[in-house]
Design a protein around this motif. Structure first.
Motif, mmCIF file in Angstrom:
data_model
loop_
_atom_site.group_PDB
_atom_site.id
_atom_site.type_symbol
_atom_site.label_atom_id
_atom_site.label_comp_id
_atom_site.label_asym_id
_atom_site.label_seq_id
_atom_site.Cartn_x
_atom_site.Cartn_y
_atom_site.Cartn_z
ATOM 1 N N TRP A 178 -8.961 18.752 4.756
ATOM 2 C CA TRP A 178 -10.416 19.281 5.286
ATOM 3 C C TRP A 178 -10.572 18.903 6.728
ATOM 4 C CZ3 TRP A 178 -14.104 19.195 0.602
ATOM 5 C CH2 TRP A 178 -13.639 19.933 -0.497
ATOM 6 N N SER A 179 -10.187 17.457 6.828
ATOM 7 C CA SER A 179 -10.504 16.919 8.319
ATOM 8 C C SER A 179 -9.732 17.569 9.512
ATOM 9 C CB SER A 179 -9.746 15.538 8.242
ATOM 10 O OG SER A 179 -8.552 15.434 8.070
ATOM 11 N N TRP A 180 -8.604 18.485 9.238
ATOM 12 C CA TRP A 180 -7.972 19.192 10.023
ATOM 13 C C TRP A 180 -8.745 20.252 10.988
ATOM 14 C CZ3 TRP A 180 -2.473 20.227 7.874
ATOM 15 C CH2 TRP A 180 -1.517 18.980 7.754
ATOM 16 N N CYS A 181 -9.801 20.556 10.130
ATOM 17 C CA CYS A 181 -10.867 21.448 10.977
ATOM 18 C C CYS A 181 -11.350 21.018 12.030
ATOM 19 C CB CYS A 181 -11.714 22.045 9.886
ATOM 20 S SG CYS A 181 -13.237 21.105 9.479
ATOM 21 N N GLY A 182 -11.519 19.605 12.232
ATOM 22 C CA GLY A 182 -11.941 19.091 13.224
ATOM 23 C C GLY A 182 -13.514 18.798 13.491
ATOM 24 N N LYS A 183 -14.046 18.800 12.323
ATOM 25 C CA LYS A 183 -15.594 18.646 11.987
ATOM 26 C C LYS A 183 -15.830 17.389 11.390
ATOM 27 C CE LYS A 183 -16.638 23.575 12.215
ATOM 28 N NZ LYS A 183 -17.260 24.759 11.305
ATOM 29 N N ASP A 184 -16.854 16.507 11.890
ATOM 30 C CA ASP A 184 -17.002 15.354 11.387
ATOM 31 C C ASP A 184 -17.769 15.369 10.128
ATOM 32 O OD1 ASP A 184 -19.519 16.106 11.995
ATOM 33 O OD2 ASP A 184 -19.912 14.468 13.626
ATOM 34 N N THR A 185 -18.151 16.645 9.442
ATOM 35 C CA THR A 185 -18.947 16.708 8.410
ATOM 36 C C THR A 185 -17.856 16.722 7.166
ATOM 37 O OG1 THR A 185 -19.038 18.891 8.763
ATOM 38 C CG2 THR A 185 -20.967 17.797 9.128
ATOM 39 N N TYR A 186 -16.306 16.796 7.937
ATOM 40 C CA TYR A 186 -15.200 16.970 6.697
ATOM 41 C C TYR A 186 -14.356 16.035 7.154
ATOM 42 C CZ TYR A 186 -17.142 21.732 5.528
ATOM 43 O OH TYR A 186 -18.108 22.769 5.164
ATOM 44 N N GLY A 187 -14.853 15.132 7.598
ATOM 45 C CA GLY A 187 -14.098 13.582 7.701
ATOM 46 C C GLY A 187 -13.297 13.440 8.910
ATOM 47 N N TRP A 188 -13.524 14.296 9.938
ATOM 48 C CA TRP A 188 -12.887 14.360 11.279
ATOM 49 C C TRP A 188 -13.402 13.188 12.122
ATOM 50 C CZ3 TRP A 188 -13.877 14.749 16.363
ATOM 51 C CH2 TRP A 188 -12.659 14.974 17.259
ATOM 52 N N LYS A 189 -12.389 12.344 12.553
ATOM 53 C CA LYS A 189 -13.060 11.256 13.657
ATOM 54 C C LYS A 189 -12.175 11.589 14.904
ATOM 55 C CE LYS A 189 -14.553 8.171 9.853
ATOM 56 N NZ LYS A 189 -14.572 6.700 9.115
ATOM 57 N N MET A 192 -8.138 11.661 15.595
ATOM 58 C CA MET A 192 -7.383 12.421 14.283
ATOM 59 C C MET A 192 -6.930 13.662 14.860
ATOM 60 S SD MET A 192 -9.955 11.338 11.198
ATOM 61 C CE MET A 192 -8.860 12.151 9.845
ATOM 62 N N PRO A 193 -5.795 14.338 14.023
ATOM 63 C CA PRO A 193 -5.486 15.487 14.412
ATOM 64 C C PRO A 193 -6.103 16.667 14.138
ATOM 65 C CG PRO A 193 -4.047 14.719 12.540
ATOM 66 C CD PRO A 193 -5.195 13.473 13.133
ATOM 67 N N LYS A 194 -6.307 17.502 14.719
ATOM 68 C CA LYS A 194 -7.055 18.721 14.507
ATOM 69 C C LYS A 194 -6.363 20.156 14.848
ATOM 70 C CE LYS A 194 -10.062 18.533 18.465
ATOM 71 N NZ LYS A 194 -11.490 18.757 18.893
ATOM 72 N N GLN A 195 -6.724 21.372 14.023
ATOM 73 C CA GLN A 195 -5.989 22.675 14.244
ATOM 74 C C GLN A 195 -6.339 23.452 15.327
ATOM 75 O OE1 GLN A 195 -7.897 24.276 10.620
ATOM 76 N NE2 GLN A 195 -9.656 25.129 11.716
ATOM 77 N N GLN A 196 -7.142 23.007 16.137
ATOM 78 C CA GLN A 196 -7.617 24.113 17.430
ATOM 79 C C GLN A 196 -6.423 24.287 18.128
ATOM 80 O OE1 GLN A 196 -10.486 25.945 17.379
ATOM 81 N NE2 GLN A 196 -9.561 26.865 19.281
ATOM 82 N N LYS A 197 -5.863 23.445 18.647
ATOM 83 C CA LYS A 197 -4.665 23.640 19.537
ATOM 84 C C LYS A 197 -3.555 24.449 19.042
ATOM 85 C CE LYS A 197 -1.273 20.839 22.162
ATOM 86 N NZ LYS A 197 -0.505 19.735 22.651
ATOM 87 N N ASP A 198 -3.236 24.228 17.560
ATOM 88 C CA ASP A 198 -2.274 24.959 17.221
ATOM 89 C C ASP A 198 -2.802 26.336 16.842
ATOM 90 O OD1 ASP A 198 -0.141 23.209 16.425
ATOM 91 O OD2 ASP A 198 -1.414 22.122 14.888
ATOM 92 N N ILE A 199 -3.973 26.866 16.546
ATOM 93 C CA ILE A 199 -4.597 28.077 16.476
ATOM 94 C C ILE A 199 -4.240 28.649 17.946
ATOM 95 C CG2 ILE A 199 -6.588 29.306 16.522
ATOM 96 C CD1 ILE A 199 -7.908 27.310 14.228
#
Length: 481
Positions: A178-189, A192-199
């Motif tokens: 879930w943290s990969w979505c890039g939102k702190d409400t789902y554990g992203w800090k 940390m990696p996130k999906q936006q660049k890959d999208i």
């Protein structure tokens, strides 16, 4: 003179009576036409249902215990399940049995003529380690790619099912997918990696026409896998299972025909946890299900932008019956990935109710998507509470930056019949059409909406009709719209 006045008075009364009779006849004819039209519509739905057949499997059972499986949250049962599936399919098909207990596994790939059956009390506990997920031909948000395998996956199979009262647990949480979505409400800090660049990379590949086999993601990329995906399959059954903790979209029939989703209970509140997303699929019946989701309960898709136009397979004959929708962005929605078009959606006998349900019926697109949405019919729906709108139709849906393009969408023929709403939220209808492509033909027939803040917010809608429809106690009409 008195006789003339009497005759004149009688003639005037006769004319008034005739006028009233003609008005009454117009109303009766209009109502009769309306009833006739809806009758024809729902007969078409019944014809689709009659054409669909539930998959049937030989009376042979292959228990994974006989292939070395052990009830354990750590013992890897992947090979045991794989061997049972292969033997079952090779011998003509049957049931692969997951007995009562907890079974840890990596992704499961199904074969033709196999019913993966979970006993009541059985739980498949899926790995949350991305390194356990092989690359397969799949999709992310309406764009095809080579990415992490869905947790349960079937590619180009016939007569295939996942059934039983057991539970499939994706183990997704703020600590992994879930943290990969890039939102702190789902554990992203931060960091940390996130999906936006890959999208963005994937979208660019699709726009450039790069072949799917060369759109390689997976390891060191951050596009989350779908949970259950039937890819180019025919005769599919998903029945009675409980689904929790999905990494991404939950049930995803993709380019599939004759799909039955029956009695499934989904309770997963992660990011983009749509409950069921039929995409490029035909003759899909979703019935007797319960949705408690982190995104749309049911979202009908048909590809995104250039990739949707490349595939060019519309989703059609999608039937939703006797379902319950609780938390979610929308109850039954279309889009926003719908570039190949969506036709003939039927929704009946459903209940929607939650302060966390944003919209009951939602259609969303924009001028990058293009595509046609047509023939969306709803009847016999009870809505307890929605937050934003009962019906929302948006031709300017905005996500992932600028969504303006040259592919003008079309939306036409939306009908809501016999709908009761206790708390209507901000709007009964929120409809945003385009000047160059108006939303056409919205009909509300025998609809009762209570406690709504603003009855309407409507732009560029052509042929909006109200028949015996009351909003906040007042008879609705189009005067002044």
């Amino acid at each position: 003179m008195k006789l003339y006045k009497l005759f004149s008075f009688q003639a005037k009364n006769a004319l008034k009576t005739l006028a009233l009779v003609l008005i009454l006849l117009d109303v009766l004819v209009a109502n009769a036409q309306q009833n006739e039209d809806t009758s024809v519509i729902w007969k078409k739905m019944e014809a689709v249902l009659k054409s669909m057949k539930t998959p049937v499997f030989p009376n042979k059972t292959y228990s994974i215990i006989n292939y070395g499986a052990k009830s354990s949250s750590t013992f890897d049962n992947t090979l045991s399940i794989k061997k049972a599936i292969q033997d079952c399919s090779k011998n003509g098909g049957g049931t692969v049995l997951i007995p009562k207990g907890t079974y840890f596994t990596r992704p499961i790939h199904l074969e033709s003529n196999v019913n993966l059956h979970l006993e009541d009390g059985a739980e498949l506990l899926f790995s949350a380690n991305p390194k356990d997920f092989p690359l397969v031909h799949t999709t992310f948000e309406g764009t095809e790619c080579m990415n992490y395998s869905p947790l349960i996956y079937a590619n180009n199979k016939t007569n295939v099912a996942v059934t039983g009262k057991g539970t499939i647990n994706g183990q997704a949480s703020n600590d992994n997918w879930w943290s990969w979505c890039g939102k702190d409400t789902y554990g992203w800090k931060e960091g940390m990696p996130k999906q936006q660049k890959d999208i963005e990379i994937l979208m660019s590949m699709a726009e450039k026409g790069i072949e799917v086999k060369n759109r390689i993601f997976g390891d060191n990329h951050y596009l989350r896998p779908n949970f259950v995906e039937f890819f180019e399959c025919t005769n599919v059954l998903i029945k009675d299972i409980n689904v929790i903790n999905a990494p991404f979209w939950v049930l995803h029939p993709m380019k599939s025909t004759n799909v039955i989703v029956d009695g499934v209970n989904i309770n997963s509140h992660g990011p983009n946890n749509d409950g069921c997303d039929p995409e490029y699929s035909k003759n899909v019946n979703i019935k007797n299900c319960t949705f408690n989701t982190g995104d749309d309960c049911i979202a009908i898709k048909a590809g995104r932008d250039a990739d949707g136009r490349r595939v060019g397979i519309k989703s059609e004959n999608i039937i939703v019956q006797n379902c319950k929708m609780f938390d979610g962005h929308g109850g039954v929605t279309i889009g926003s990935e719908m570039s190949a078009g969506v036709s003939n959606v039927y929704v009946e006998n459903c209940v929607m109710n939650s302060p966390n349900l944003d919209v009951a019926i939602r259609l969303k697109t924009n001028s990058k998507r293009g595509g046609l949405i047509e023939n969306f019919y709803v009847r016999n729906i009870e809505i307890g509470e929605v937050n934003e709108a009962v019906l929302k139709v948006d031709m300017f849906y905005n996500v992932h930056g600028n969504q303006e393009g040259s592919f003008i969408p079309r939306i036409e023929n939306i009908s809501l019949e016999n709908v009761k709403v206790k708390y209507g939220g901000k709007f009964s209808i929120l409809a945003l059409g385009r000047k160059d492509s108006k939303i056409k033909n919205i009909t509300l027939n025998n609809v009762l909406i209570e406690k709504v803040n603003t009855p309407f917010s409507i732009e560029n809608v052509e042929n909006l009709k109200f028949i015996n429809t009351y909003i906040n106690g007042a008879l609705a009409n189009t005067t002044g719209m």
